[in-house]
Write a protein that holds these residues in place. Sequence first.
Motif, mmCIF file in Angstrom:
data_model
loop_
_atom_site.group_PDB
_atom_site.id
_atom_site.type_symbol
_atom_site.label_atom_id
_atom_site.label_comp_id
_atom_site.label_asym_id
_atom_site.label_seq_id
_atom_site.Cartn_x
_atom_site.Cartn_y
_atom_site.Cartn_z
ATOM 1 N N TYR A 21 0.397 -1.080 0.129
ATOM 2 C CA TYR A 21 0.328 0.100 -0.061
ATOM 3 C C TYR A 21 0.914 1.113 0.417
ATOM 4 N N PRO A 22 0.676 1.678 -0.342
ATOM 5 C CA PRO A 22 1.255 3.160 -1.129
ATOM 6 C C PRO A 22 1.653 4.017 0.987
ATOM 7 N N VAL A 83 -10.951 -5.801 -7.207
ATOM 8 C CA VAL A 83 -11.235 -5.252 -6.393
ATOM 9 C C VAL A 83 -9.867 -4.148 -5.969
ATOM 10 N N LEU A 84 -8.724 -4.628 -5.896
ATOM 11 C CA LEU A 84 -7.906 -4.393 -5.993
ATOM 12 C C LEU A 84 -5.951 -4.383 -6.722
ATOM 13 N N GLU A 85 -5.941 -3.812 -6.951
ATOM 14 C CA GLU A 85 -4.668 -3.973 -8.530
ATOM 15 C C GLU A 85 -3.518 -4.526 -8.007
ATOM 16 N N ARG B 244 -5.912 5.938 -14.980
ATOM 17 C CA ARG B 244 -5.422 5.858 -14.829
ATOM 18 C C ARG B 244 -4.933 5.740 -13.198
ATOM 19 N N LEU B 245 -6.046 6.585 -12.750
ATOM 20 C CA LEU B 245 -6.179 6.362 -11.436
ATOM 21 C C LEU B 245 -6.674 5.786 -10.681
ATOM 22 N N PRO B 247 -7.958 2.583 -10.530
ATOM 23 C CA PRO B 247 -6.598 1.205 -10.520
ATOM 24 C C PRO B 247 -6.439 1.060 -9.016
ATOM 25 N N HIS B 248 -6.417 2.290 -8.758
ATOM 26 C CA HIS B 248 -5.815 2.577 -7.561
ATOM 27 C C HIS B 248 -6.164 3.725 -5.976
ATOM 28 N N GLU B 250 -8.760 1.747 -4.259
ATOM 29 C CA GLU B 250 -8.609 1.453 -3.063
ATOM 30 C C GLU B 250 -7.497 1.590 -2.254
ATOM 31 N N ASP B 251 -6.098 1.371 -2.493
ATOM 32 C CA ASP B 251 -4.752 2.298 -2.118
ATOM 33 C C ASP B 251 -5.304 2.976 -0.558
ATOM 34 N N TYR B 252 -6.378 4.074 -1.671
ATOM 35 C CA TYR B 252 -6.393 5.704 -0.912
ATOM 36 C C TYR B 252 -7.559 6.022 -0.025
#
Lengths: 398, 253
Positions: A21-22, A83-85, B244-245, B247-248, B250-252
């Motif tokens: 995760y970032p 749901v998650l890349e 671009r954004l 797919p990400h 869920e991370d944020y």
Amino acid sequence: MGSDTSSAHLLVQAAGLGKAYPSESSSKRRWRALARLLAGRRPSLGKPVLQGVGFEVRAGESVGIVGVNGAGKSTLLKMIAGVLEPSWGQLQVNGRVSALLELGAGFQPEQSGLENIYMKAALLGISKQQLRQKMDQILDFADIGEAIHRPVKQYSSGMVVRLGFAVVASLEPDLLITDEVLAVGDESFQRKCIAWLDKYLANGGTLLLVSHSTYQIRRLCQQALWLHEGHLHMAGDVDQVTQAYSSWHESQQSQDQEEEKSFDASTYQVKSFHLSVNKQQNPSEMALGETLCVELILHSPDGREPVAGVGVTRQDGTPIYGVATQHDNAHGEQIDTHTFRFRLRFSDFQLLPGQYLIHGHALDPEGVRLKDSVQSALTVTGKVRELGIYRLPHQWYV
Amino acid sequence: MNFSFFNQQLQREISGKHRGSSPLWILLQPLLLLAVYSFVFTQIFQARVPAGLDSGFVIYLALGYWPWSAFSESVLRNLSVINEHAALIRKVAIRRDTLVLARVCGVFILHGLGFLAVLLVLSIAGQSVLWQFLPVAIVLLLLLALLAVGFSLLFSAVQVIVPSISHMVQPAMLLMFFSTPILWAPSMLPEQYQSVVQLNPMAWWVGAMRELMLAGSWHWHLGGIIFLVALFMVPLLGYWVFHRLSPHFEDYL
């Protein structure tokens, strides 16, 4: 189910799969992350939660995933569910995937259960007409009565799972992904789910199941993956993997116990607690109807014989049976001045398959105060279709 | 694109159930606003319509205000659309741009109906509305909706990664509102600002809508070219950034 259920049909193919995760949260770092993402580069990532995981799932297989909390099980399932890349590696998923991830299954909390059913079906591209034909079946399976018209946010966690499973069950996916959902519903609903899963698997369905219950995994899966600290620790036949996992768990537990417990000679204590089945010491499981022996060695500070107790509970602590030496006017064997040995035999142990805890207790000689307790997990195995926890002696007669 | 999911989301947006209000307000609210504006601008400020457009001020305002509201509300309400659906996005694999698209369509349908109701009431009240140009007006509204989709995709995606963007978009929309001749007429501006206003793509759009519905005329000038360029570039940019954004997300979240 899928039209192509030949064993060669790959539903999931993963290679070198990883996720992190970032790490950034400050506003400045978020702008930098935005720039990197737009440039098609990876933002700076934190510690990986999953690394280098590769495996395949073919149509008709059922794969269980075991591992302690934080091992990366849910992350893996989320990536497969789309749901998650993934941060690294390749992942290919074919066929219609239906996922029940944790609680909620993506329900909208403000909407009623019924609206959520329509919503869920719409997500999977099922028309209202098709859904109407299945509605009775769904409502029947969920069995939550009038609550179906109330907003989902008012549901108990058990009701949410009931509804989620009922919807997923009606959609006949090629690949079904479930994450710990069976742990939430009550016993009868769990049985209903397992019966449905049996039928689904028998009809060629494919299952990916995360569960903390190795019993459930062995019951439903042929293959298993063991994730440990984000790595694929072991993969293969379900019996081998779950046995290795269980024994690893026990070694961890006994280590913990040794670390935790310092022996205090000034009070009544459990010095050792052992189970045996068919001469096998400390088994993690036994078959229905075998004989279980319990050996309890207690310490007595004043040389008087302590009261020994043995209890059987379900994994969640629900008591099933408890007995102490004073109930039966039984006595132990004095080994030395301060040590007493108690042995108890349960012949023809008739608890139905499932997970149980066997407890050993040291009480004062009056049998009033509980001084010390230890426990050991025991899984009862066997193929039975009876319900409940105990097989009552019975005969059918005319 | 999953149409049953889109339909379902659109119905939610229109029914307003998630906002807890009845659909009746869809028609009532614009008419109430109309009453307020006509009182304020005709009785208090005594606003005047520029020469050449032979109409009352209220219809002049209405032709710009309702389309602007649809545009502005689409963009602003889409800022939070991904966060609002976080529970869904975290657990179900869906095309996330469907959420944005459904919201823009929902807002434009609601405001479009309100717009029609307002024009109808004004027309009955004696204002001359050139109804024969309604189909062209609808095409203009569709173009505006497309522009709104572009901005919405852009900002909704960026907002997930950089939440503070919403504090910038709101003042920016307000600035755009005041730099668009909605409450005022371009002829009221000093000479040197008149060409600056043309750089705002919305300025041409509002002017074109008024000329069309009030005078039946149609003028291309620099503003029209700018509008067309924006209409082409912004949705493309929004789509590119969103994909671009997304797919990400869920991370944020």
